[in-house]
Design an enzyme around this catalytic site. Structure first.
Site, PDB file in Angstrom:
ATOM      1  N   ASP A 478       0.868  -1.164   0.000  1.00  0.00           N
ATOM      2  CA  ASP A 478       0.000   0.000   0.000  1.00  0.00           C
ATOM      3  C   ASP A 478       0.914   1.226   0.000  1.00  0.00           C
ATOM      4  O   ASP A 478       2.087   1.140   0.358  1.00  0.00           O
ATOM      5  CB  ASP A 478      -0.894  -0.028   1.242  1.00  0.00           C
ATOM      6  CG  ASP A 478      -1.827   1.160   1.299  1.00  0.00           C
ATOM      7  OD1 ASP A 478      -2.291   1.600   0.240  1.00  0.00           O
ATOM      8  OD2 ASP A 478      -2.082   1.659   2.410  1.00  0.00           O
ATOM      9  N   THR A 480      -0.004   5.025   1.015  1.00  0.00           N
ATOM     10  CA  THR A 480      -0.127   5.970   2.123  1.00  0.00           C
ATOM     11  C   THR A 480      -0.079   5.245   3.463  1.00  0.00           C
ATOM     12  O   THR A 480      -0.830   4.304   3.716  1.00  0.00           O
ATOM     13  CB  THR A 480      -1.458   6.736   2.003  1.00  0.00           C
ATOM     14  OG1 THR A 480      -1.532   7.337   0.714  1.00  0.00           O
ATOM     15  CG2 THR A 480      -1.562   7.802   3.079  1.00  0.00           C
ATOM     16  N   ASP A 834      -1.447  -1.056   6.075  1.00  0.00           N
ATOM     17  CA  ASP A 834      -1.656  -0.507   7.417  1.00  0.00           C
ATOM     18  C   ASP A 834      -2.822  -1.150   8.140  1.00  0.00           C
ATOM     19  O   ASP A 834      -3.208  -0.714   9.208  1.00  0.00           O
ATOM     20  CB  ASP A 834      -1.846   1.011   7.348  1.00  0.00           C
ATOM     21  CG  ASP A 834      -3.017   1.416   6.465  1.00  0.00           C
ATOM     22  OD1 ASP A 834      -3.749   0.519   6.009  1.00  0.00           O
ATOM     23  OD2 ASP A 834      -3.192   2.620   6.211  1.00  0.00           O
ATOM     24  N   GLY A 835      -3.414  -2.187   7.550  1.00  0.00           N
ATOM     25  CA  GLY A 835      -4.464  -2.928   8.251  1.00  0.00           C
ATOM     26  C   GLY A 835      -5.831  -2.331   8.147  1.00  0.00           C
ATOM     27  O   GLY A 835      -6.756  -2.828   8.769  1.00  0.00           O
TER      28      GLY A 835
END
Length: 1150
Positions: A478, A480, A834-835
């Site tokens: 990912d 950001t 980031d989950g």
């Protein structure tokens, strides 16, 4: 109706921040089955008569039991189902039946039409039949002869229908719904110690150990049998304790119950335990918040929710009520209206004297939290071949043992041994060929890797994935929060006229304009403890305006509106306030969010404004053409090429009463906007990002960026961090015409990204033939990829997947699809995110790594508490080390079996055997210690270009094992032949030949040579198989291995050079270790010389021949293995040869 055997897919779990989207098939084959109780009694009687052997095998293979206790049948007669699961294991599951009072109370299928069908089924029998498999309920449909996974109100209902259902009186259906859905519990089963003990002891490994111990006792190996029994007992006790402890910890972590206020019609509210909630109930969410005990959807009021428990997303999420619209309700599309089980409501808002209400849609294991718990209890099987092939190698050892048993049978029968004695000798030899400690030794590298990962603050909930990490070939990132910083630095705003104006770096200078009002109000921020909380983009945008945010208290009620969030201009010369009346939350799929705002100075309540912000392309598509600047594309390209994060802002004046806002569909509201300008932020790379990407590129590991950000921004970030490697040509894929009448292959355009080539030609028609043959990569947007995935030729899709490195504007669902498609091409895929929106892709990937503050996130296999991508090389290095260690220990254990097997065969030839203490020393001191410390070697500092092999039975490994087996057997036989050439040699069987009733003496010359020499051989193979670079550090860095090796070598030298036993203590030593003293020092030196030659030859063969690149090439050439093994490698080669060759290759793979 005929009895049916059919393949059935599990219902796909919807994808959202807090849901498990594994999507794999849970039930492959389901067979209706009727159990006969008399046959059950007969089965157990046969089990008793077979001394438990039938029961044991039926426990290992339940399909065997099914042949004895019943038969296939019609679905209406079935008492059980036979299920073959995703692991190809068979299960016998009982069908349950409950009596119902009213079929209208049920919602058990996927839509109202199917609900009517299910109601008819219940009306015919007044019974509800189901079975539970892997904690999920499956409904037995007798009319269709099928089993369907139970759903409730989460599928097949419109938003309007949910509001209608929420107003119904469901109190009369409570008893029936309790029977249908069961209690609202996620109850992790905790087995008793007795159950765990029975399951553990019935494991084939322990059954074999029990058999071995019995055999060793019968052949008088009391000390050895006692030691193995003691170690096995301790291992079982520790295993049982740890297993039950983990179960209890998981149960305590998951278990939750509370009191909730439930509305079941007639405005009557009841305080009810949360485990008595059922789909269709309406619950009240108190203003002070609570932990949500089920999956529900807001139908009144707003809520601020912390979803970090499920997603790792630490920023609270603002939830709004479900809209009154005819659109189908979807857990994915309406995730901003959903409250998920296990999440924490921090606070709620509503009109004074009004309640915040939510409609229960799912309970128990069918909730998002329940799906995540099931993914822990029943993890997705790994794709690594090593485990399956290790079983094949184990079969080879078993066959070797069988050959040894036949040899013993024939030889000992010729010698006239008693049948029982022959059986004992055969069994003893078989236990030598198959080491009982092999499974435990195989996990050593994994255990050490887990411990080292914790030191790096990386936590793992799926240890089986560690070896898979060693085969990672593609890493998807990912952008950001993963490659770039979480926070965004404000850069400026760009107002519009007929064209874009100059960027303004201090928006406060613009005064009160629609653009500034939009920036101050179009967000989902809230105040918690007087601190702004929300998305970092919203916080930076709001702070840039300098405005103030206020959340009125309960008594505030302006214009009889829903209590608004107020934003106030800070200027002293005017007082300007705006109330945020309604929010349309941000959606990754829609790429925008909107708010409805009322200026509190305006006396006309109908004069409302809608402000929207989102991706520039989306806002432009929703804006009127005359409001879009003429230079829109050029300016957007300019700022995105600068690597800036670009958002567009639009507005629309509304002339409707505020109370009708929530009833108008969102799509009707967000149209005909006036384009106001651009909001620019700078998203900096994390300091470690570029070096990590460079390290992965150097190791020939493919790096892919999958992001929801703008295409040009993503491409520029990819160029900056070298996801797109220097000097690579970048082509952006787009569609010339989205018409699907003639297919879209001919409508695809490849546009060069290089801003210096303003007049670069676009490649149309058949663009694959016009691309450079090498050194190029592709970038694609989510909309284009979705169309190509659905409608383009398969060969074109695969070509894009092979060469695309930037996937921009991707929704969470598309992220999962990309990972799945890469896996189909043969890539072992890792996903790092980031989950939050990456949960689906993290679960789908072979290895999911979540960057989260929590110690262990159920959203991924690995969780790194260090918030950058430095964890990826660490995980790969540890995976490679663990995989190489497993191979090394496996080969070491295999050679150990062969050496000990050879020693015993030689001793059997002379009617003798190794001594009790000799077995004890070899198996439990020397070999066990070496296997334990071999795996302690740490990973090499650099990632190697080539991945380690996961193929245990490949040509190189087979040659390595075969050569070393021949060397071990050859040198051991040579040492024995050397003994036979001496003048003082007396055969061990001489006494037995003279007196057949005499017991053979273990302390003989054969034993005194074979045993010490074999101890040297175990050390030699441990040394040879202690693999160092390029995957592990050199063996001498492993201090424990060096100390252990030196110590055991000294002991072997003592065995070989022990002086004469004139002294009493030396005589006791000889007696203890059961060897005969050899007086010839020349012979002893000869044995040591043989061992030294064995070591030198083994090292030369392994390190300078077998493990070299030229030998690998030679073997592949000799075996005609010129074709690439991995599918993606073959396709990349074919792609370079031309479109026609590539198309044919894709057609050949189906």
């Amino acid at each position: 109706m005929a009895a049916r055997e059919y393949t059935t897919n599990s219902t796909n779990t919807t994808t959202s921040k807090s849901e498990d989207s594994r999507g794999e098939v849970e039930i492959r084959i389901l067979i209706w089955y009727k159990v006969n109780q008399w046959l059950v009694v007969l089965f157990y009687l046969l089990g008793f008569l077979s001394l438990g052997i039938l029961l044991l095998f039926s426990y290992w293979f339940p399909r065997i039991k099914s042949y004895f206790i019943g038969h296939r049948c019609f679905v209406k007669d079935a008492t059980h189902v036979l299920i073959r699961d995703v692991d190809n294991d068979w299960n016998i599951v009982k069908i349950c039946s409950v009596d119902l009072e009213n079929s209208d109370s049920l919602v058990i299928n996927n839509s109202q039409e199917e609900h009517e069908h299910a109601r008819l089924v219940v009306e015919q029998t007044y019974q509800f039949r189901y079975f539970i498999f892997r904690q999920s309920r499956y409904i037995v449909d007798e009319l269709e002869g099928e089993a369907r996974k139970q759903t409730a109100y989460d599928v097949g209902y419109t938003c309007e229908q949910i509001y209608e259902l929420a107003g119904q009186d469901t109190s009369q259906y409570s008893k029936d719904r309790a029977k249908v859905y069961g209690p609202n519990l996620i109850d992790v089963p905790v087995k008793s110690y007795l159950q765990l003990f029975v399951e553990e002891i019935l494991n084939p490994f322990y059954i074999f150990q029990v058999f071995s111990i019995i055999i060793w006792v019968l052949v008088n190996y009391y000390y050895y049998a006692g030691a193995v029994f003691l170690i096995s007992s301790i291992s079982i006790v520790l295993s049982l304790y740890q297993t039950r402890k983990n179960m209890i910890q998981l149960k305590n972590m998951i278990a939750f119950s509370c009191k909730v206020t439930v509305h079941r019609g007639k405005s009557v509210y009841h305080n009810t335990p949360s485990n008595a909630l059922y789909p269709g109930d309406v619950i009240e969410i108190p203003r002070t918040g609570l932990r949500v005990p089920c999956d529900c959807v807001l139908i009144s009021g707003n809520a601020i929710v912390n979803e970090s428990m499920l997603t790792g997303e630490s920023v609270p999420v603002f939830k709004t009520p479900l809209l009154h619209e005819a659109e189908l309700y979807s857990v994915t599309a309406n995730k901003r209206q959903n409250l998920f089980n296990g999440t924490d409501v921090i606070q709620t808002r509503n009109l004074p004297n009004s309640k915040v209400l939510a409609f229960v849609i799912r309970t128990g294991y069918s909730t998002s939290k329940g799906e995540l718990v099931r993914s822990i209890l029943y993890p997705k099987p790994t794709r690594l071949r090593f485990y399956k092939q290790s079983l094949k190698f184990l079969i080879f050892l078993i066959l070797l043992g069988v050959i040894g048993m036949l040899y013993t049978l024939v030889y000992q029968a010729i010698r006239g041994q008693e049948p029982f004695e022959i059986f004992l000798l055969m069994s003893d030899l078989f236990t030598t060929a198959v080491p009982p400690s092999l499974p435990a030794a195989m996990t050593v590298g994994m255990i050490y890797a887990l411990a080292r990962l914790k030191k790096h603050r990386i936590y793992c909930i799926s240890p089986q994935r560690i070896n898979v990490c060693g085969k990672i070939k593609c890493v998807c990132f990912d952008k950001t929060g993963t490659l770039t910083e979480d926070g965004l630095d404000f850069w400026g705003v760009v107002p519009v006229g007929k064209t874009f104006e100059q960027p303004v770096h201090n928006p406060r200078k613009l005064g009160i304009t629609p653009l500034i009002t939009a920036m101050s109000s179009c967000h989902s921020l809230t105040l918690i403890n007087n601190q702004l909380v929300g998305d970092s983009v919203d916080i930076n945008m709001f702070k840039a305006t300098g405005w103030e945010l206020e959340e009125p208290q309960d008594e505030t009620n302006r214009f009889d509106l829903l209590v608004p969030v107020l934003v106030r201009a800070p200027y002293t010369d005017c007082s300007y306030e705006a109330g945020i009346l309604h929010q349309y939350p941000f959606s990754s799929e829609l790429q925008r969010m909107s708010v409805v705002v009322k200026c509190l100075r305006d006396e006309q309540p109908e004069n409302l404004m809608l402000y929207s912000k989102g991706s520039p392309e989306m806002i432009a598509s929703l804006s009127t053409p005359d409001s879009i600047p003429k230079d829109f594309n050029e300016v957007l390209a300019l700022y995105t090429n600068m690597g800036l994060r670009v958002l567009a802002i639009g507005c629309k004046e509304l002339t409707i009463p505020w109370h009708k806002v929530s009833r108008i569909p969102r799509n009707d509201m967000e149209t005909d906007l006036k384009f106001l300008g651009l909001f620019l932020m700078q998203n900096k790379l994390k300091p470690i990002t570029t070096s990590v990407i460079r390290e992965l590129n150097t190791a020939d590991i493919r790096v892919v960026m999958i992001t929801g950000d703008n295409m040009l921004t993503a491409v520029n970030v990819a160029l900056e961090c070298e996801v797109i490697q220097p000097r690579s040509e970048v082509f952006i894929i787009s569609l010339n015409d989205t018409s699907l009448n003639q297919g879209i292959d001919s409508d695809i355009i490849f546009t060069p990204h290089n801003p210096e080539l303003q007049q670069a030609p676009m490649l149309e028609g058949n663009p694959l033939t016009q691309l450079p043959s090498t050194n190029y990569c592709l970038a694609i947007s989510g909309t284009t990829f979705e169309l190509i995935h659905r409608h383009a030729s398969r060969y074109l899709l695969i070509a894009i997947l092979l060469k695309c490195v930037v996937f921009a504007r991707m929704s969470p669902k598309l992220k999962s699809i990309i990972v799945e498609e890469l896996q189909k091409l043969g890539y072992v895929v890792a996903m790092c995110g980031d989950g939050a929106n990456d949960c689906g892709a993290l679960k789908t990937a072979d290895v999911g790594v979540s960057l989260s503050d929590s110690e262990a996130s159920v959203a991924s296999h690995f969780t790194s508490k260090i918030q950058d991508v430095s964890c990826i090389p660490v995980v790969i290095k540890e995976g490679r080390t663990a995989l190489v260690t497993a191979f090394s220990i496996f080969k070491f254990m295999a050679l150990y079996c062969v050496i000990e097997f050879t020693s015993v065969v030689i001793m059997y030839w002379w009617l003798s055997n190794l001594g009790d203490w000799q077995y004890l020393y070899i198996d439990l001191i020397q070999v066990f210690a070496l296997a334990l410390v071999m795996g302690y070697t740490k990973p090499y500092s650099r990632l190697a270009y080539r991945r380690p092999s996961a193929n245990l039975v490949n040509s190189i490994n087979l040659i390595s094992c075969g050569v070393h087996i021949l060397l071990a057997i050859g040198f051991q036989i040579s040492s024995y032949i050397l003994l036979r050439t001496t003048k003082w040699y007396v055969p061990a069987n001489l006494v037995v030949l003279v007196n057949p009733f005499a017991e053979p003496d273990t302390a003989n010359f054969e034993n005194s040579v074979v045993f010490p020499f074999s101890t040297f051989q175990y050390l030699i193979i441990a040394f040879v198989f202690s693999v160092g670079p390029p995957y592990r550090k050199p063996f001498y860095t492993n201090l424990y291995f060096v100390i252990c090796f030196i110590f055991l070598t000294l002991i072997s030298l003592v065995f070989a050079f022990l002086p004469g036993h004139d002294l009493n203590i030396l005589h006791q030593i000889y007696t203890f270790i059961q060897i005969k003293y050899i007086y010839s020092w020349t012979f002893k030196l000869g044995v040591i010389l043989f061992a030294g030659v064995h070591l030198c030859v083994s090292l030369i063969v392994e390190d300078f021949i077998i493990q070299t690149e030229w030998f690998r090439v030679f073997v592949h050439f000799f075996l005609c293995k010129r074709r690439q093994k991995n599918l993606y490698k073959r396709l990349l080669v074919d792609l370079k040869k031309g479109t026609d060759v590539f198309r044919d290759a894709v057609l050949n793979i189906g």
